[in-house]
Structures are given as C-alpha cells and as structure tokens.
Write a protein that holds these residues in place. Structure first.
Motif, PDB file in Angstrom:
ATOM      1  N   ASN A  65       0.826  -1.204   0.000  1.00 23.29           N
ATOM      2  CA  ASN A  65       0.000   0.000   0.000  1.00 23.29           C
ATOM      3  C   ASN A  65       0.858   1.249   0.000  1.00 23.29           C
ATOM      4  O   ASN A  65       0.543   2.237  -0.662  1.00 23.29           O
TER       5      ASN A  65
ATOM      6  N   LEU B 120       3.922   1.545  -1.198  1.00 17.47           N
ATOM      7  CA  LEU B 120       4.523   1.720  -2.516  1.00 17.47           C
ATOM      8  C   LEU B 120       3.495   2.213  -3.532  1.00 17.47           C
ATOM      9  O   LEU B 120       3.802   3.065  -4.361  1.00 17.47           O
ATOM     10  N   ALA B 121       2.277   1.651  -3.418  1.00 21.06           N
ATOM     11  CA  ALA B 121       1.217   2.119  -4.311  1.00 21.06           C
ATOM     12  C   ALA B 121       0.963   3.600  -4.081  1.00 21.06           C
ATOM     13  O   ALA B 121       0.786   4.373  -5.027  1.00 21.06           O
TER      14      ALA B 121
ATOM     15  N   LEU C  89       3.156   5.755  -3.008  1.00 15.58           N
ATOM     16  CA  LEU C  89       4.282   6.498  -3.578  1.00 15.58           C
ATOM     17  C   LEU C  89       4.105   6.695  -5.080  1.00 15.58           C
ATOM     18  O   LEU C  89       4.360   7.775  -5.616  1.00 15.58           O
ATOM     19  N   ILE C  90       3.650   5.622  -5.724  1.00 13.47           N
ATOM     20  CA  ILE C  90       3.443   5.719  -7.176  1.00 13.47           C
ATOM     21  C   ILE C  90       2.339   6.720  -7.497  1.00 13.47           C
ATOM     22  O   ILE C  90       2.460   7.541  -8.395  1.00 13.47           O
TER      23      ILE C  90
ATOM     24  N   ALA D 185       3.739  10.111  -7.082  1.00 14.46           N
ATOM     25  CA  ALA D 185       4.592  10.471  -8.222  1.00 14.46           C
ATOM     26  C   ALA D 185       3.728  10.862  -9.422  1.00 14.46           C
ATOM     27  O   ALA D 185       4.019  11.838 -10.115  1.00 14.46           O
ATOM     28  N   LEU D 186       2.655  10.094  -9.614  1.00 11.78           N
ATOM     29  CA  LEU D 186       1.739  10.375 -10.725  1.00 11.78           C
ATOM     30  C   LEU D 186       1.082  11.743 -10.550  1.00 11.78           C
ATOM     31  O   LEU D 186       1.002  12.546 -11.490  1.00 11.78           O
TER      32      LEU D 186
ATOM     33  N   VAL E 207       2.216  14.234  -8.740  1.00 14.17           N
ATOM     34  CA  VAL E 207       3.245  15.285  -8.896  1.00 14.17           C
ATOM     35  C   VAL E 207       3.465  15.580 -10.383  1.00 14.17           C
ATOM     36  O   VAL E 207       3.526  16.737 -10.803  1.00 14.17           O
ATOM     37  N   ALA E 208       3.543  14.499 -11.186  1.00 16.80           N
ATOM     38  CA  ALA E 208       3.762  14.681 -12.626  1.00 16.80           C
ATOM     39  C   ALA E 208       2.593  15.439 -13.259  1.00 16.80           C
ATOM     40  O   ALA E 208       2.785  16.357 -14.049  1.00 16.80           O
TER      41      ALA E 208
ATOM     42  N   GLY F 148       2.749  19.184 -14.791  1.00 17.78           N
ATOM     43  CA  GLY F 148       2.327  19.433 -16.167  1.00 17.78           C
ATOM     44  C   GLY F 148       1.249  20.511 -16.234  1.00 17.78           C
ATOM     45  O   GLY F 148       1.288  21.394 -17.084  1.00 17.78           O
TER      46      GLY F 148
ATOM     47  N   ALA G 286       2.740  23.929 -15.675  1.00 19.35           N
ATOM     48  CA  ALA G 286       3.474  24.382 -16.865  1.00 19.35           C
ATOM     49  C   ALA G 286       2.506  24.897 -17.931  1.00 19.35           C
ATOM     50  O   ALA G 286       2.736  25.947 -18.538  1.00 19.35           O
TER      51      ALA G 286
ATOM     52  N   PHE H 277      15.856   6.960  -3.164  1.00 16.68           N
ATOM     53  CA  PHE H 277      14.405   7.052  -3.345  1.00 16.68           C
ATOM     54  C   PHE H 277      14.015   6.490  -4.712  1.00 16.68           C
ATOM     55  O   PHE H 277      13.050   5.732  -4.841  1.00 16.68           O
TER      56      PHE H 277
ATOM     57  N   CYS I 176      11.775   3.272  -5.419  1.00 19.33           N
ATOM     58  CA  CYS I 176      10.574   3.358  -6.266  1.00 19.33           C
ATOM     59  C   CYS I 176      10.639   2.319  -7.375  1.00 19.33           C
ATOM     60  O   CYS I 176       9.639   1.690  -7.716  1.00 19.33           O
TER      61      CYS I 176
ATOM     62  N   GLY J 279      10.262  -1.112  -5.782  1.00 16.07           N
ATOM     63  CA  GLY J 279       8.944  -1.119  -5.146  1.00 16.07           C
ATOM     64  C   GLY J 279       7.843  -1.216  -6.180  1.00 16.07           C
ATOM     65  O   GLY J 279       6.903  -2.006  -6.035  1.00 16.07           O
TER      66      GLY J 279
ATOM     67  N   VAL K 145       5.056  -4.216  -6.718  1.00 17.53           N
ATOM     68  CA  VAL K 145       3.604  -3.986  -6.641  1.00 17.53           C
ATOM     69  C   VAL K 145       2.923  -4.238  -7.978  1.00 17.53           C
ATOM     70  O   VAL K 145       1.895  -4.900  -8.055  1.00 17.53           O
TER      71      VAL K 145
ATOM     72  N   LEU L  95       6.136   2.335 -15.941  1.00 18.01           N
ATOM     73  CA  LEU L  95       5.350   3.517 -15.575  1.00 18.01           C
ATOM     74  C   LEU L  95       6.259   4.579 -14.956  1.00 18.01           C
ATOM     75  O   LEU L  95       6.157   5.769 -15.261  1.00 18.01           O
TER      76      LEU L  95
ATOM     77  N   LEU M 260       6.988   8.280 -16.359  1.00 16.51           N
ATOM     78  CA  LEU M 260       6.768   9.464 -15.520  1.00 16.51           C
ATOM     79  C   LEU M 260       8.033  10.314 -15.437  1.00 16.51           C
ATOM     80  O   LEU M 260       7.976  11.534 -15.554  1.00 16.51           O
TER      81      LEU M 260
ATOM     82  N   ILE N  24       8.482  12.187 -18.536  1.00 11.52           N
ATOM     83  CA  ILE N  24       7.553  13.327 -18.654  1.00 11.52           C
ATOM     84  C   ILE N  24       8.048  14.490 -17.804  1.00 11.52           C
ATOM     85  O   ILE N  24       8.116  15.629 -18.256  1.00 11.52           O
ATOM     86  N   ILE N  25       8.439  14.184 -16.541  1.00 11.86           N
ATOM     87  CA  ILE N  25       8.903  15.247 -15.649  1.00 11.86           C
ATOM     88  C   ILE N  25      10.234  15.807 -16.165  1.00 11.86           C
ATOM     89  O   ILE N  25      10.443  17.005 -16.217  1.00 11.86           O
TER      90      ILE N  25
ATOM     91  N   LYS O   7      10.214  18.397 -18.958  1.00 11.66           N
ATOM     92  CA  LYS O   7       9.909  19.773 -18.583  1.00 11.66           C
ATOM     93  C   LYS O   7      11.177  20.533 -18.186  1.00 11.66           C
ATOM     94  O   LYS O   7      11.259  21.714 -18.324  1.00 11.66           O
TER      95      LYS O   7
ATOM     96  N   TYR P 154      -2.248  -7.270  -8.195  1.00 16.37           N
ATOM     97  CA  TYR P 154      -2.503  -6.044  -7.432  1.00 16.37           C
ATOM     98  C   TYR P 154      -3.704  -5.304  -8.003  1.00 16.37           C
ATOM     99  O   TYR P 154      -4.598  -4.882  -7.268  1.00 16.37           O
TER     100      TYR P 154
END
Lengths: 186, 403
Positions: A3, A5-6, A8-9, A12-13, A15-16, A20, A23, B136, B140, B143, B147, B155, B159, B162-163, B166, B368
């Motif tokens: 959970n 890690l999910a 965190l992903i 991250a998503l 944040v991206a 965007g 910008a 980190f 990730c 990790g 998952v 993915l 990401l 994409i970041i 910029k 998952y």
C-alpha cells in the motif's frame, strides 16, 4: 508495504500531473499577457504619433494659406484619441488620424516653403518612422495572437483555456475604411 | 542456532586446525581488504592482515572452539559487507565524489573567469541530498516492480521522462515557442525576441582561431582516461570576453550589451596539445542569422538589448539550431503518444497472467490490480481459480505472476 509503494506511485503520478498542469497554466497566462502587451505596445506608438500632432500643426500654421479645415480635423482627432477609452474606438480614431496625416503631407507638396523647412522635414520623418513602427507592431500583434490562438486550442491546453475562459482573439485586420482609397483631397 | 553452537563446542580443535584456520583467515582478510579499499574507499595498512590471525589466536587461547566461531563469523561477514558496499556505500561515495568534483569545477570556473561578477553564484549541491534522491529512485524502481510487476518500472520511467522533459532544454528554446520575432526598428521595451546578423562594434581576437570577433567563450579541459579507456574531459579553466555588438535585420540595428550573455549551439573550434583540449565559441560577423531573446531597453536615449532580470535570459543562437530543435520537437510530439501507449500496453501484457488452455486464452491483470481495482476484479471465486490451477496440465504455456 504494498500500500505504501502504491501510495508512492500515486504521489509520483499526481506530482507529474500537477507539474504538467502548472506548466500549461503558466504558458497560457504568458501567451495571454503577451497578447495584451502586444496591443498595448501599438497603443504606445499611437500615443507618440498623437503627441507629434501639435508640433506639426504649429509648424504648418506658420505657412499661411494652408487648409485650416485639415488642421482642425487633426486637432479634433488627437483630442478624441486621448479621450477614448475603448480599444476599438482608439483603433478607429487612429486609422482616421493616419488618413488625415497623409493628407497633410500630401498637401504640403503644394507649399515649397513648407517642404524646405527643416522642422517640417524632421517631423515628417519622425511621423513616418512611427507609422512604420506601427505597421511592424500590428504585424507582431497578429503573430502574437496566432501563437495565443494556437496555444489555447492545442490539447490538453484547451481544457485549461476553457477553465480560464480564454477565448480566441481576433487579428488586427485592415478596416473597410482603410481599404477605400479616396485619393488625396485638397 | 543452539544446536549449531553445541555441535561446534563438541568439536576437537588441535594445533593443525588452528594453522588451517589461520591460513583461511588470511584469505578472508584479503577479501575484506579488497572490500574495504575497493567499495568502502578505506585505506587499511598492511597490519590489517595480522588482525584476523591474531584474533583467532586470542580466541583459541580463551576457548579453542571459539576460534571456529571466529573464523566462521569472519567468513559469513563477507556477504553483508559486500551487499552493504554495493547497494549503499559505493553509490554514496560515488555521489559524494561527483558532487564535490562538480562543486570544485563550478568554483574554479567562477574564480578563473575575468567576468566573474556577471556569473550567478554557483549553487553548491549537497551529496547527502543527492544520495537520498538516488535511494528514493531505486526504492521506487524495485517497489513499483514488486507492486505492479513490469508495469511499475515502465510507468516510473515514463513518468520520469515526462517530468524530465519539462526540465530539459534551455529557456531560449522554450520561450521562442511563445514569443513572436520583433522587427528591430520597432522592438518594444521589455522581453523580446529579435533576429538578425551580428555586426561587430569593437573587434576582439579569439584565442584559438585568432578570428576577428565580437566576443568568445574559451575553455581548457584536461584529457584523462578511465579504467575502460574512455576519454574524460575535466574543465580546468574557463574564460569569456564579450564586447557590445549590434544585431541587424532588414529594418535596422540594435546594440547588444552582452553582460550575462549565453551562447547556445555555436560552432566549436578546438585543438589538442599536451594532454589538454583548448576550445572556443566565437561571436563572429558572418552571413548566418542569429536569434536572440532578452530585454529591449533604453540607454542614452537609444534602444539596447540587455539581460532580462525577470526571465533571467540574454541568449543568442544560430537560427538553424532553432529550426533543427523545432523540427525534432515536432517529430517527438507526434511520436510521443504512440510510444507511451505502446509502453503502457507492453507493460500491461508483461505484468498480466496469460494462460493458454485447450478452451482458449485467458488474460487476467496483475494480482494487485485484480485485488484493488473494481474494473480488473476477477469474478471467479478462489475455488474456481484452484480448479483452473489443478487443470494446469492442459496448459500449453503458462507464465503465472507470483501468487
């Protein structure tokens, strides 16, 4: 652990996506403000040209016999321009002023004394330079509007443009009045 | 553990075994020495080779069987030492070394520059922060794999791309997409983009090619080679000198005050001598068109083009470089949705449980997604799932994800 890690992903998503979005928002605001600035820059030159009118009238007045009605019209147009608040109104008056100035310079060819005056020639060159600069800035304004219109219609910018209520802007086009050539009136 | 201890304590340890243990301890010491010097970057003296045998002798005199525990412990210790060194210590030291080197180079460039007052103060990097960022990312990476299977790392890479996209590219390349090009005679005050030819005002002579120019950026780099023989260049001196110059188009010219001027994608002139590379980038008067972004301003009642404090830019680049960049970006923007869609689809397939049976092909998403997201939830009960697994002898090909 899974959970975390999910999460965190997902973070991250997010944040991206937020990065965007920021910008895109910044680019749209830049394009919008740049378009306003491009129009305001034309306004600055129109004001500069209007400021030259009293000097021009002063020089022309010294030569008797010059058509009084042309000068009176020019004075009135200048006053109207300085009092105008709406952009469309300003553009219309500015176009009329351009016509009136052309008339003054055309008529001046009938007055050799005026043509030989250094002050008049300087003013004529100055006004002509401003006219050229106005033409350049009109062109620049249209380029700026093209970039803005393209910017707000691209995907995914179009979503943000809708939220910001940024609509398509019109180009500065030659007015019907400008298209009509009445010749030089004496 | 207790059984192991008891069995060791029952062993008979004589002098011959002690000698064998001492020889083995020297071999273990050799490995540990390599780990300490190679991975941990700790320089141990030769006395280190005496430490382990001495330790074993001391243990032998305390209790002979303790010597066996000692040699076993030292041997087993090798594995966590290697793992710790590879995963944490070596990357940390590498990052620290790189960050310190970059900071030194920045400082050197600032000190050796004649126009140092125009340079932004170098922002020093913190190696601990850099290490944490790396850790980190590694966490990730693994990790996301744990998952989401293959789907996770892909993915993550998408990401990051994409970041990263910029952040890449100069301000000039980004701004030129949003700014129209002004004619020089009518350039309005403030941020502007102009285009024209360089006209020298006060000429300088460049350092490498001795060209007549308006300015140059000059650097000396030391050439070295790494263990693989790959060439490495480290900058030991930078220097630039720009005089004011003009940019001229068909409508007029404007004076450029080159404080904090940035040259982008200029042709490089260089030569090598005595293990050093001497390079320069020159602002020369030629037939090329150049694009500039900066601030139009007034100085002594005349328009000038200067550094824009707000956007932090006064850059010049050949127009051809901008055209190439725009063309590349155009093709990239066209291809990007297809690349991303392909990667996501490939990741989904790789991370899915695909079974080919006599009754057909069944594809079920990763466990998952199956467990947590409604649209992927499998309607089959666990019992039914068990039946399918029991009949797996029918399977021609099965690549189950860890269950």
């Amino acid at each position: 652990m899974e959970n975390l890690l999910a999460l965190l992903i997902v973070v991250a998503l997010v944040v991206a996506l937020v990065g965007g979005a920021i910008a895109i928002y910044n680019r749209l605001v830049f394009l919008n403000n740049n378009t306003d600035k491009a129009f305001a820059n034309i306004d600055v030159l129109l004001k500069q040209r209007a400021d030259e009118i009293p000097n021009l009238i002063e020089v022309v007045k010294q030569h008797t016999g010059f058509e009084q009605s042309v000068l009176e019209k020019l004075t009135k147009l200048r006053t109207d321009f300085l009092n105008a608040t709406q952009s469309d109104e300003k553009v219309a008056i500015a176009n009329e002023t351009a016509g009136a100035l052309k008339t003054v310079f055309a008529v001046s060819e009938n007055y050799p004394e005026l043509q030989s005056s250094q002050a008049f020639n300087n003013l004529q060159n100055r006004v002509s330079g401003i006219e050229d600069a106005i033409a350049d800035r009109r062109e620049l304004f249209n380029e700026t509007v093209a970039l803005y219109n393209t910017g707000i219609q691209e995907f995914p910018n179009v979503i943000f443009a809708g939220m910001l209520r940024y609509n398509k802007r019109n180009f500065l086009q030659i007015t019907e009045q400008e298209k009509v050539y009445n010749g030089v009136k004496f | 553990m207790e059984d192991l201890y008891n069995s060791i304590m029952q062993q008979e340890v004589d002098a011959a075994l002690l000698i064998c243990a001492l020889v083995v301890s020297l071999i273990v010491a050799f490995f540990h020495y390599m780990i300490f010097t190679g991975l941990y970057k700790i320089n141990l003296g030769n006395f280190f080779f005496a430490v382990y045998p001495l330790l074993l002798v001391v243990l032998y005199f305390i209790q002979p069987q303790f010597m066996l525990i000692g040699i076993g412990g030292l041997f087993v210790l090798t594995f966590p030492m290697v793992l710790l060194g590879i995963i944490i210590i070596a990357p940390a030291l590498g990052i620290r070394e790189r960050v310190n080197y970059q900071n030194k180079q920045q400082e050197l460039a600032r000190i050796t520059n004649k126009n140092a007052q125009y340079l932004k103060p170098a922002k020093k990097k913190n190696w601990i922060w850099e290490l944490l960022k790396s850790l980190f990312f590694i966490a990730c990476f693994f990790g996301s794999f744990a998952v989401l299977g293959f789907f996770g790392p892909i993915l993550l890479i998408v990401l990051t791309a994409i970041i990263g996209k910029k952040r890449s590219g100069s301000s000039l390349m980004k701004l030129q997409k949003s700014l129209p090009t002004s004619k020089i005679r009518s350039v309005a005050m403030g941020l502007a983009e102009i285009q024209g030819k360089i006209i020298i005002d006060e000429a300088l002579t460049s350092r490498v090619k001795c060209k007549r120019c308006a300015g140059y950026y000059y650097l000396i780099q030391e050439i070295s080679h790494d263990d693989d023989g790959k060439e490495q260049l480290s900058t030991i001196h930078t220097d630039f000198l720009y005089n004011p110059f003009f940019l001229e188009d068909e409508t007029g010219r404007i004076k450029v005050i080159p404080d904090k001027l940035q040259l982008l994608h200029f042709s490089e002139y260089s030569y090598r001598s005595n293990g050093k590379k001497y390079t320069e980038y020159v602002l020369e008067e030629d037939d090329k068109l150049y694009l500039m972004i900066g601030k139009a301003s007034i100085e002594n009642n005349k328009p000038v083009f200067v550094y824009d404090e707000n956007k932090r830019i006064l850059s010049i680049t050949p127009t051809t470089a901008v055209e190439k960049h725009d063309q590349a970006m155009y093709y990239l923007s066209k291809a990007r949705p297809y690349i991303i869609a392909f990667l996501l689809w490939a990741a989904f397939i790789l991370s899915s449980d695909i079974r080919v049976t006599s009754s057909g092909v069944s594809v079920s998403p990763h466990r998952y997604l199956n467990k947590n997201f409604g649209i992927f939830k499998n309607n089959k009960s666990e019992k039914e799932e068990q039946v399918i697994n029991d009949n797996s002898d029918e399977a021609i090909y099965a690549e189950p994800v860890e269950n």
